[in-house]
Design a protein around this motif. Structure first.
Motif, PDB file in Angstrom:
ATOM      1  N   ASP A 186       0.839  -1.206   0.000  1.00  0.00           N
ATOM      2  CA  ASP A 186       0.000   0.000   0.000  1.00  0.00           C
ATOM      3  C   ASP A 186       0.873   1.255   0.000  1.00  0.00           C
ATOM      4  O   ASP A 186       0.609   2.210  -0.736  1.00  0.00           O
ATOM      5  CB  ASP A 186      -0.906   0.030   1.237  1.00  0.00           C
ATOM      6  CG  ASP A 186      -1.942  -1.086   1.244  1.00  0.00           C
ATOM      7  OD1 ASP A 186      -2.121  -1.750   0.208  1.00  0.00           O
ATOM      8  OD2 ASP A 186      -2.555  -1.289   2.312  1.00  0.00           O
ATOM      9  N   LEU A 189       2.704   1.755  -3.280  1.00  0.00           N
ATOM     10  CA  LEU A 189       1.770   2.263  -4.283  1.00  0.00           C
ATOM     11  C   LEU A 189       1.506   3.754  -4.075  1.00  0.00           C
ATOM     12  O   LEU A 189       1.424   4.519  -5.047  1.00  0.00           O
ATOM     13  CB  LEU A 189       0.450   1.487  -4.209  1.00  0.00           C
ATOM     14  CG  LEU A 189      -0.617   1.953  -5.198  1.00  0.00           C
ATOM     15  CD1 LEU A 189      -0.238   1.563  -6.626  1.00  0.00           C
ATOM     16  CD2 LEU A 189      -1.985   1.378  -4.837  1.00  0.00           C
ATOM     17  N   SER A 193       1.989   6.159  -7.144  1.00  0.00           N
ATOM     18  CA  SER A 193       0.734   6.419  -7.858  1.00  0.00           C
ATOM     19  C   SER A 193       0.715   7.708  -8.668  1.00  0.00           C
ATOM     20  O   SER A 193       0.055   7.736  -9.719  1.00  0.00           O
ATOM     21  CB  SER A 193      -0.455   6.375  -6.890  1.00  0.00           C
ATOM     22  OG  SER A 193      -0.345   7.378  -5.936  1.00  0.00           O
ATOM     23  N   VAL A 214      -4.780  -1.153  -4.556  1.00  0.00           N
ATOM     24  CA  VAL A 214      -5.432   0.014  -5.180  1.00  0.00           C
ATOM     25  C   VAL A 214      -6.790   0.270  -4.538  1.00  0.00           C
ATOM     26  O   VAL A 214      -7.218   1.427  -4.427  1.00  0.00           O
ATOM     27  CB  VAL A 214      -5.534  -0.128  -6.712  1.00  0.00           C
ATOM     28  CG1 VAL A 214      -4.149  -0.281  -7.332  1.00  0.00           C
ATOM     29  CG2 VAL A 214      -6.441  -1.249  -7.123  1.00  0.00           C
ATOM     30  N   ARG A 215      -7.458  -0.795  -4.128  1.00  0.00           N
ATOM     31  CA  ARG A 215      -8.731  -0.575  -3.415  1.00  0.00           C
ATOM     32  C   ARG A 215      -8.485   0.150  -2.090  1.00  0.00           C
ATOM     33  O   ARG A 215      -9.232   1.057  -1.722  1.00  0.00           O
ATOM     34  CB  ARG A 215      -9.456  -1.898  -3.182  1.00  0.00           C
ATOM     35  CG  ARG A 215     -10.197  -2.397  -4.407  1.00  0.00           C
ATOM     36  CD  ARG A 215     -10.938  -3.679  -4.132  1.00  0.00           C
ATOM     37  NE  ARG A 215     -11.837  -4.057  -5.225  1.00  0.00           N
ATOM     38  CZ  ARG A 215     -12.226  -5.280  -5.481  1.00  0.00           C
ATOM     39  NH1 ARG A 215     -11.804  -6.278  -4.719  1.00  0.00           N
ATOM     40  NH2 ARG A 215     -13.051  -5.529  -6.484  1.00  0.00           N
ATOM     41  N   TRP A 219      -8.844   3.659  -5.183  1.00  0.00           N
ATOM     42  CA  TRP A 219      -8.996   3.628  -6.626  1.00  0.00           C
ATOM     43  C   TRP A 219     -10.288   2.897  -6.984  1.00  0.00           C
ATOM     44  O   TRP A 219     -10.806   2.083  -6.197  1.00  0.00           O
ATOM     45  CB  TRP A 219      -7.834   2.893  -7.291  1.00  0.00           C
ATOM     46  CG  TRP A 219      -6.489   3.524  -7.151  1.00  0.00           C
ATOM     47  CD1 TRP A 219      -6.062   4.380  -6.170  1.00  0.00           C
ATOM     48  CD2 TRP A 219      -5.373   3.328  -8.018  1.00  0.00           C
ATOM     49  NE1 TRP A 219      -4.755   4.725  -6.373  1.00  0.00           N
ATOM     50  CE2 TRP A 219      -4.294   4.107  -7.509  1.00  0.00           C
ATOM     51  CE3 TRP A 219      -5.164   2.576  -9.182  1.00  0.00           C
ATOM     52  CZ2 TRP A 219      -3.052   4.138  -8.129  1.00  0.00           C
ATOM     53  CZ3 TRP A 219      -3.913   2.612  -9.793  1.00  0.00           C
ATOM     54  CH2 TRP A 219      -2.882   3.393  -9.270  1.00  0.00           C
ATOM     55  N   LEU A 236      -8.138   0.714 -14.287  1.00  0.00           N
ATOM     56  CA  LEU A 236      -8.380   1.229 -12.944  1.00  0.00           C
ATOM     57  C   LEU A 236      -8.412   2.750 -13.024  1.00  0.00           C
ATOM     58  O   LEU A 236      -7.870   3.342 -13.955  1.00  0.00           O
ATOM     59  CB  LEU A 236      -7.266   0.779 -11.997  1.00  0.00           C
ATOM     60  CG  LEU A 236      -6.820  -0.688 -12.077  1.00  0.00           C
ATOM     61  CD1 LEU A 236      -5.587  -0.912 -11.205  1.00  0.00           C
ATOM     62  CD2 LEU A 236      -7.964  -1.604 -11.659  1.00  0.00           C
ATOM     63  N   THR A 238      -7.606   6.205 -10.608  1.00  0.00           N
ATOM     64  CA  THR A 238      -7.146   6.789  -9.349  1.00  0.00           C
ATOM     65  C   THR A 238      -8.236   7.706  -8.804  1.00  0.00           C
ATOM     66  O   THR A 238      -9.171   8.070  -9.527  1.00  0.00           O
ATOM     67  CB  THR A 238      -5.855   7.594  -9.582  1.00  0.00           C
ATOM     68  OG1 THR A 238      -6.162   8.688 -10.449  1.00  0.00           O
ATOM     69  CG2 THR A 238      -4.770   6.740 -10.209  1.00  0.00           C
TER      70      THR A 238
END
Ligand code: SF4
Length: 274
Positions: A186, A189, A193, A214-215, A219, A236, A238
């Motif tokens: 996480d 990312l 990102s 990403v969840r 996202w 996906l 953002t």
């Protein structure tokens, strides 16, 4: 929640197999680096890392999964005969490659005598031979081989991250270990990102880990959840509405590359689509 421990193998504080340089970022941890020993500490330390180097340092001294700590260190002490004269990293493996890379590559976990030896993802094992050759053909790696920590390899435009940062027995982390390690992904990312364009997932575990990350970051992921498959793609978004491609690729493990399930051409085609 977090405590400082001496290096369990050498007694020093977290040494690197080689000095920094030659494509190797070196050992970013210091005596001041906090050590996570619980899943809660992983979450807190991942969320509070101030930059990618701070994050890499914290990851590199994590001790939150007792089974994996015991395994990675026992392998690093016993060594494989072919590497008996080499120091082993024996620690969690942080991401490799520039933090602002537009391509993220998410794998499973370090190999016991590969990244657990070199400290760099996919370096020094057959999977890495296949992957780095392809990355070099695509202009994303400075050389086609990755054998040891000081071999001079650098990545350009791609960053390689493992879903689980410690080498697991039989390459199989438990569900709890995957969950415990997830906050490190996480955090990686979060730093990546702003610039990421594509996320290539090597195998189902990498695919699931990337979707979970990403969840967690808010996202938008298509529903139903995209299914993993070689060449499968999903778009996906953002939180600020930017589109990022999620791309599946069979893992570069020997059981895929030796059997022809994953060929050089198949891997090249996926990388070219990123
Ligand atoms: Fe820490 Fe992840 Fe290694 Fe567990 S697998 S000890 S959470 S780095």
């Amino acid at each position: 929640m977090a405590q400082q421990l001496p290096h369990p193998i050498t007694g020093d504080l977290f040494p690197s197999p080689v000095p920094p340089g030659a494509g190797w970022p070196g050992d970013l941890a210091s005596a001041a680096t906090p050590v996570a020993t619980t899943s809660a500490a992983v979450g807190a330390l991942a969320a509070s890392a101030v930059d990618p180097d701070d994050l890499a340092a914290r990851i590199s001294v994590c001790r939150a999964c007792p089974r994996l700590v015991e395994w990675r260190e026992s392998v690093a002490v016993a060594k494989r005969a072919a590497y008996a004269d080499q120091p082993y990293w024996g620690r969690p493996v942080p991401a490799a490659g520039p933090a602002d890379a537009p391509i993220l590559i998410v794998g499973l976990a370090p190999a016991a005598h590969g990244a657990n030896r070199t400290g760099r993802n996919f370096t020094g094992d057959r999977s890495g031979d296949f992957l780095y050759a392809a990355l070099h053909r695509a202009g994303l790696a400075s050389q086609p081989t990755a054998t040891h920590a000081g071999d001079g390899l650098t990545l350009q435009g791609a960053r390689i991250i493992a879903a689980v940062r410690c080498a697991p027995p039989q390459n199989k982390p438990t569900t709890l270990e995957r969950q415990t390690c997830a906050p490190w992904l996480d955090a990686d990312l979060a730093f990546s990102s702003p610039r990421v364009r594509s996320i290539m997932c090597l195998g189902l575990i990498g695919w699931d880990a990337a979707i979970a990350a990403v969840r967690h970051a808010g996202w938008t992921v298509p529903r139903p959840k995209p299914r993993f498959g070689h060449g499968m793609r999903a778009t996906l978004h953002t939180p600020d509405g930017r589109a990022v491609s999620l791309v599946g690729c069979y893992h570069v493990s020997q059981q895929n590359t030796f059997t022809g399930r994953l060929t050089e051409q198949m891997l090249d085609e996926v990388i070219a689509s990123l």
